[in-house]
Design a protein around this motif. Structure first.
Motif, short mmCIF file in Angstrom:
data_model
loop_
_atom_site.label_atom_id
_atom_site.label_comp_id
_atom_site.label_asym_id
_atom_site.label_seq_id
_atom_site.Cartn_x
_atom_site.Cartn_y
_atom_site.Cartn_z
N ASP A 19 43.97 26.30 45.52
CA ASP A 19 43.16 27.44 45.09
C ASP A 19 41.97 27.37 46.42
OD1 ASP A 19 41.31 29.22 43.90
OD2 ASP A 19 40.83 27.89 42.50
N PHE A 20 41.96 28.51 46.92
CA PHE A 20 40.78 28.75 48.05
C PHE A 20 40.04 29.80 47.62
CE2 PHE A 20 44.94 27.10 50.25
CZ PHE A 20 44.35 26.26 50.90
N THR A 21 39.97 30.33 46.32
CA THR A 21 39.13 31.45 45.87
C THR A 21 37.36 30.70 45.62
OG1 THR A 21 39.73 31.18 43.70
CG2 THR A 21 40.96 32.74 45.06
N ILE A 22 36.83 31.45 45.76
CA ILE A 22 35.34 31.12 45.50
C ILE A 22 34.86 31.28 44.05
CG2 ILE A 22 34.53 31.61 47.84
CD1 ILE A 22 33.16 34.16 46.74
N GLN A 65 33.71 32.67 40.87
CA GLN A 65 33.12 34.09 40.39
C GLN A 65 32.06 33.90 39.12
OE1 GLN A 65 33.61 36.90 42.27
NE2 GLN A 65 34.55 35.51 43.60
N SER A 108 34.06 31.43 36.67
CA SER A 108 35.64 31.58 36.54
C SER A 108 36.49 30.28 36.93
CB SER A 108 36.13 32.66 37.90
OG SER A 108 35.78 32.17 39.01
N LYS A 109 35.91 29.25 37.44
CA LYS A 109 36.33 27.94 37.68
C LYS A 109 35.11 26.82 37.46
CE LYS A 109 37.53 27.55 42.08
NZ LYS A 109 38.05 27.99 43.30
N ASP A 166 32.58 24.39 44.12
CA ASP A 166 33.82 23.91 43.53
C ASP A 166 34.32 22.64 43.98
OD1 ASP A 166 35.34 24.65 45.54
OD2 ASP A 166 36.30 26.37 44.71
N ASN A 209 34.48 25.22 48.16
CA ASN A 209 33.93 26.50 48.38
C ASN A 209 32.53 26.63 47.27
OD1 ASN A 209 36.65 27.49 49.48
ND2 ASN A 209 37.49 26.87 47.30
N LEU A 237 29.34 29.39 46.47
CA LEU A 237 28.56 30.54 46.10
C LEU A 237 27.26 30.77 46.15
CD1 LEU A 237 29.00 33.48 45.10
CD2 LEU A 237 29.26 32.51 42.73
#
Length: 366
Positions: free
Chosen positions: A47-50, A52, A69-70, A127, A131, A133
């Motif tokens: 999972d490379f998404t930041i 949300q 979201s995570k 995370d 990543n 935010l």
């Protein structure tokens, strides 16, 4: 001839070296020259998404809750006020607590916010893969003095001559501060809701929210001067205006309108109407709002049951033209102890402009 030489030079200096580089890379992953295997090449996965932000809620005067979201951790967080001192905005210390699943963060402020005050939460979240935010969230100070207000008169459409526009009138049954309250129209959507500014209102006041804002006569009366606005339908009551809007609002003959707290999500009053001459059920876009109302228990059927359906709705086809209004019976006698309910029998149609009374006591049924 000169152009041809220039083209050859470009091919020799840019395109050919690029092709050679690509060819050498292909050879490195295709051993043996003729094989098409890519053995030994490792592709990255995961999972490379930041993270949300899904929701931020002001829980009370010193507590915010954020849903992510995570799973995350908090690197830093602080809250700043919009009030400027000589050295800039005032900063409030913040402690954070993360839920077991890591998806919710509770931010606890070292001091209480002021009702309706403007604040900014600044934080950096991270995370498990590193990543990050960085976010900045504007919010208002929690309102623990919500007034009891009831819808009194509503005009759902404008006249062809544009001498009458949409408005929602409210009657104040118990004093308080309007910060954090919104009037939501399911036909318009949440983004076009009217959000009240922080105003101290008194019992017996009438507030008219005008949905058109077209020139300098549309002045918000947030203080003691209740004669500042001189636009259409303004009176000695408190007049407020939808910011910068000249477009039609509210559903002419079908809509779900309710008064709600943006902080606590509590619904305080509602008006539900359907054009029954043409429809036997609400369209899908009203489903969420109808479910919310039914859960709140604010809108009821003739037997007092919490039901939001075509059968329990006010007949919107009775609103005979776009410039008619609907009035509420005995609005000044409604309870102010939190037991306020609304149903279709409380409402009636007013057709003549002279009998429509924004900011004044309602006319009797015709």
């Amino acid at each position: 001839m000169e152009k041809r030489k220039t083209l050859k030079k470009i091919l020799r200096e840019t395109v050919v070296p690029s092709l050679l580089l690509i060819f050498s890379v292909l050879l490195s992953v295709i051993p043996g020259g003729c094989r098409t295997s890519i053995d030994g090449v490792e592709f990255l996965s995961g999972d490379f998404t930041i993270p949300q932000v899904e929701e931020v809620q002001v829980v009370d005067a010193s507590h915010l809750s954020m849903l992510l979201s995570k799973e995350v951790s908090v690197n830093r967080a602080c809250v700043k006020t919009e009030e400027n001192e000589d050295d800039g905005r005032i900063e409030i210390d913040v402690e954070s607590a993360i839920s077991e699943d890591g998806h919710r963060i509770d931010f606890n402020l070292a001091e209480n916010t002021k009702v309706g005050g403007l604040y900014v939460l600044e934080a950096e979240l991270e995370d498990s893969r590193g990543n990050t935010l960085t976010l900045s969230v504007d919010f208002k100070g929690f309102n623990d003095r919500v007034p009891v207000m009831a819808f009194s008169e509503i005009r759902t459409g404008a006249s062809a001559s544009k001498s009458q526009f949409e408005f929602v009138e409210l009657y104040v049954l118990k004093e308080g501060n309007t910060s954090g309250l919104s009037i939501v129209s399911a036909a318009d959507g949440l983004e076009r809701r009217y959000q009240f500014p922080a105003i101290e209102v008194k019992k017996g006041e009438r507030i008219v929210v005008h949905y058109r804002n077209y020139d300098k006569t549309c002045v918000d009366e947030t203080g003691e001067n209740l004669l500042a606005a001189s636009a259409e339908d303004c009176s000695s009551a408190r007049d407020l205006f939808m910011p910068q809007n000249e477009k039609s609002c509210l559903g002419d003959k079908t809509d779900v309108i309710f008064l709600k707290s943006d902080d606590t999500k509590i619904i305080y009053d509602a008006f539900v109407y359907l054009e029954k001459g043409k429809k036997t059920a609400f369209d899908e876009k009203y489903t969420s709002a109808l479910s919310e109302l039914e859960e709140s228990g604010i809108w009821t059927d003739a037997n007092g049951n919490a039901v939001c359906s075509a059968d329990s709705a006010f007949d919107g086809s009775q609103i005979k033209s776009a410039a008619h209004s609907v009035n509420r019976k005995s609005v000044t006698s409604l309870p102010c102890d939190g037991s306020l309910k609304s149903d279709r029998s409380q409402w009636y149609d007013i057709g003549k402009k002279a009998l429509q009374t924004p900011g004044k006591a309602n006319s009797l049924p015709q």
